[in-house]
Design a protein around this motif. Sequence first.
Motif, PDB file in Angstrom:
ATOM      1  N   LYS A   1       2.182 -35.309  15.387  1.00  0.00           N
ATOM      2  CA  LYS A   1       2.070 -34.881  16.794  1.00  0.00           C
ATOM      3  C   LYS A   1       0.856 -34.004  17.044  1.00  0.00           C
ATOM      4  CE  LYS A   1       6.748 -35.271  18.572  1.00  0.00           C
ATOM      5  NZ  LYS A   1       7.728 -35.344  17.474  1.00  0.00           N
ATOM      6  N   LEU A   2       0.459 -33.183  16.054  1.00  0.00           N
ATOM      7  CA  LEU A   2      -0.602 -32.210  16.323  1.00  0.00           C
ATOM      8  C   LEU A   2      -2.001 -32.732  15.991  1.00  0.00           C
ATOM      9  CD1 LEU A   2       1.123 -28.955  14.985  1.00  0.00           C
ATOM     10  CD2 LEU A   2       1.038 -29.806  17.330  1.00  0.00           C
ATOM     11  N   ASP A   3      -2.068 -33.726  15.108  1.00  0.00           N
ATOM     12  CA  ASP A   3      -3.361 -34.381  14.786  1.00  0.00           C
ATOM     13  C   ASP A   3      -4.454 -33.390  14.385  1.00  0.00           C
ATOM     14  OD1 ASP A   3      -2.373 -37.008  15.752  1.00  0.00           O
ATOM     15  OD2 ASP A   3      -2.466 -36.053  17.733  1.00  0.00           O
ATOM     16  N   THR A   4      -4.095 -32.342  13.665  1.00  0.00           N
ATOM     17  CA  THR A   4      -5.042 -31.254  13.432  1.00  0.00           C
ATOM     18  C   THR A   4      -5.595 -31.286  12.004  1.00  0.00           C
ATOM     19  OG1 THR A   4      -3.864 -29.902  15.043  1.00  0.00           O
ATOM     20  CG2 THR A   4      -5.347 -28.741  13.557  1.00  0.00           C
ATOM     21  N   LEU A   5      -6.892 -31.500  11.905  1.00  0.00           N
ATOM     22  CA  LEU A   5      -7.568 -31.580  10.609  1.00  0.00           C
ATOM     23  C   LEU A   5      -8.515 -30.388  10.490  1.00  0.00           C
ATOM     24  CD1 LEU A   5      -8.418 -33.133   8.003  1.00  0.00           C
ATOM     25  CD2 LEU A   5     -10.045 -34.398   9.426  1.00  0.00           C
ATOM     26  N   ILE A   6      -8.237 -29.516   9.509  1.00  0.00           N
ATOM     27  CA  ILE A   6      -9.018 -28.280   9.398  1.00  0.00           C
ATOM     28  C   ILE A   6      -9.745 -28.245   8.053  1.00  0.00           C
ATOM     29  CG2 ILE A   6      -8.913 -25.750   9.341  1.00  0.00           C
ATOM     30  CD1 ILE A   6      -6.263 -25.969  10.947  1.00  0.00           C
TER      31      ILE A   6
ATOM     32  N   LYS B   1       4.445 -38.623   7.780  1.00  0.00           N
ATOM     33  CA  LYS B   1       3.333 -38.263   8.684  1.00  0.00           C
ATOM     34  C   LYS B   1       2.884 -36.853   8.352  1.00  0.00           C
ATOM     35  CE  LYS B   1       6.258 -35.490  11.233  1.00  0.00           C
ATOM     36  NZ  LYS B   1       6.209 -34.087  11.509  1.00  0.00           N
ATOM     37  N   LEU B   2       1.778 -36.467   8.944  1.00  0.00           N
ATOM     38  CA  LEU B   2       1.337 -35.071   8.838  1.00  0.00           C
ATOM     39  C   LEU B   2       0.927 -34.581  10.228  1.00  0.00           C
ATOM     40  CD1 LEU B   2      -0.779 -35.132   5.538  1.00  0.00           C
ATOM     41  CD2 LEU B   2       1.222 -33.681   5.964  1.00  0.00           C
ATOM     42  N   ASP B   3       1.160 -33.303  10.476  1.00  0.00           N
ATOM     43  CA  ASP B   3       0.713 -32.714  11.746  1.00  0.00           C
ATOM     44  C   ASP B   3      -0.529 -31.845  11.566  1.00  0.00           C
ATOM     45  OD1 ASP B   3       2.920 -33.477  13.716  1.00  0.00           O
ATOM     46  OD2 ASP B   3       4.018 -32.779  11.961  1.00  0.00           O
ATOM     47  N   VAL B   4      -0.598 -31.165  10.419  1.00  0.00           N
ATOM     48  CA  VAL B   4      -1.730 -30.283  10.146  1.00  0.00           C
ATOM     49  C   VAL B   4      -2.181 -30.490   8.699  1.00  0.00           C
ATOM     50  CG1 VAL B   4      -2.556 -27.898  10.051  1.00  0.00           C
ATOM     51  CG2 VAL B   4      -0.771 -28.515  11.676  1.00  0.00           C
TER      52      VAL B   4
ATOM     53  N   GLY C   1      -6.708 -38.970  19.436  1.00  0.00           N
ATOM     54  CA  GLY C   1      -6.022 -37.681  19.487  1.00  0.00           C
ATOM     55  C   GLY C   1      -6.381 -36.719  18.378  1.00  0.00           C
ATOM     56  N   LEU C   2      -7.223 -37.144  17.416  1.00  0.00           N
ATOM     57  CA  LEU C   2      -7.531 -36.241  16.299  1.00  0.00           C
ATOM     58  C   LEU C   2      -8.285 -35.003  16.789  1.00  0.00           C
ATOM     59  CD1 LEU C   2      -7.251 -36.237  13.106  1.00  0.00           C
ATOM     60  CD2 LEU C   2      -9.698 -36.749  13.096  1.00  0.00           C
ATOM     61  N   VAL C   3      -7.873 -33.837  16.248  1.00  0.00           N
ATOM     62  CA  VAL C   3      -8.537 -32.576  16.603  1.00  0.00           C
ATOM     63  C   VAL C   3      -9.086 -31.963  15.314  1.00  0.00           C
ATOM     64  CG1 VAL C   3      -8.303 -30.408  17.869  1.00  0.00           C
ATOM     65  CG2 VAL C   3      -6.712 -32.288  18.333  1.00  0.00           C
TER      66      VAL C   3
END
Length: 249
Positions: free
Chosen positions: A174-179, A123-126, A218-220
């Motif tokens: 867990k963090l669902d953070t795509l930057i 998985k990935l968080d960020v 949940g994606l941010v």
Amino acid sequence: MPPPQGSWNRVEGPGDYPFTNEVHNDTYAAIDPTKADHVGHSGFNSGASKGLGRALALSLAKSSASEIAVGARSELTEVVAAIRQAANEAGRPEPKVLAVKLDVRDQASVEAATEKIAADFGKLDVVINSAEIIEPVTSIVDSSPDVWWSVWEVNVRGSYLISRSCIPLLLKGKLDTLIMISSVGAHVIIPGLSAYQPGKLAITRFMEFAAAEYKDQGLVPFSVHSGNVLSDIISEDTSYFQVRRKTRS
Ligand SMILES: NC(=O)c1ccc[n+]([C@@H]2O[C@H](COP(=O)([O-])OP(=O)(O)OC[C@H]3O[C@@H](n4cnc5c(N)ncnc54)[C@H](OP(=O)(O)O)[C@@H]3O)[C@@H](O)[C@H]2O)c1
């Protein structure tokens, strides 16, 4: 602090001051990675061989991220060692580090890299996509169509391919953070950057689509202006810097 607005400053771009009352030129307490706790989190940084991508990968290590993947077309042995060193020097646990050979323009390459990350991390968080290029500053008529389009291939197609392959892994984390490292260039017009700046606007808009399509899961997604940093794309050797110096002197 940088000099006042309107005075020549090789680092600050023309769009920075109107966006904020406070301009930082170093890490400050609120974003200090050594105060963050990312134990158990997994990060992936594309475009991590140098510049901002490399620095961000080191920050992940300083923030105690447990698994860090880095990608670029270049050899990444030095970056992997620097990530481990950054964790050690910050007194953080040494992360599991994975280097992936990656060309963000190429679907097969992006998919192979993310499959490797999936196999190793699960998985990935960020995810931080900082793989980008900029064109020589040239008017539209004088520009090379191949060079112009190559900027869109890396910056826009690359952002799309990274998002397309990483979103499923982020939704397992867990963090669902795509930057996406975008730029203030999305909002200002510097004549001669007709590939880079509209491409940054496209990426910013594209992140709005990522939010609209995946926010319920949940994606941010973020589209970030990094601030201006003396990396290779903005160094004294680039035509970007030379044109800015000419127009401001
Ligand atoms: N520096 C600034 O002042 C500034 C200001 C606003 C926004 N930004 C944005 O910040 C991000 C990072 O820029 P930077 O200043 O750190 O630039 P940089 O030092 O030139 O780094 C660019 C990175 O992208 C990688 N890259 C380029 N083409 C690639 C490809 N086809 N596939 C995979 N990786 C590729 C490069 O690695 P390889 O060449 O090894 O593949 C390198 O690691 C960019 O999105 C840029 O637009 C920078």
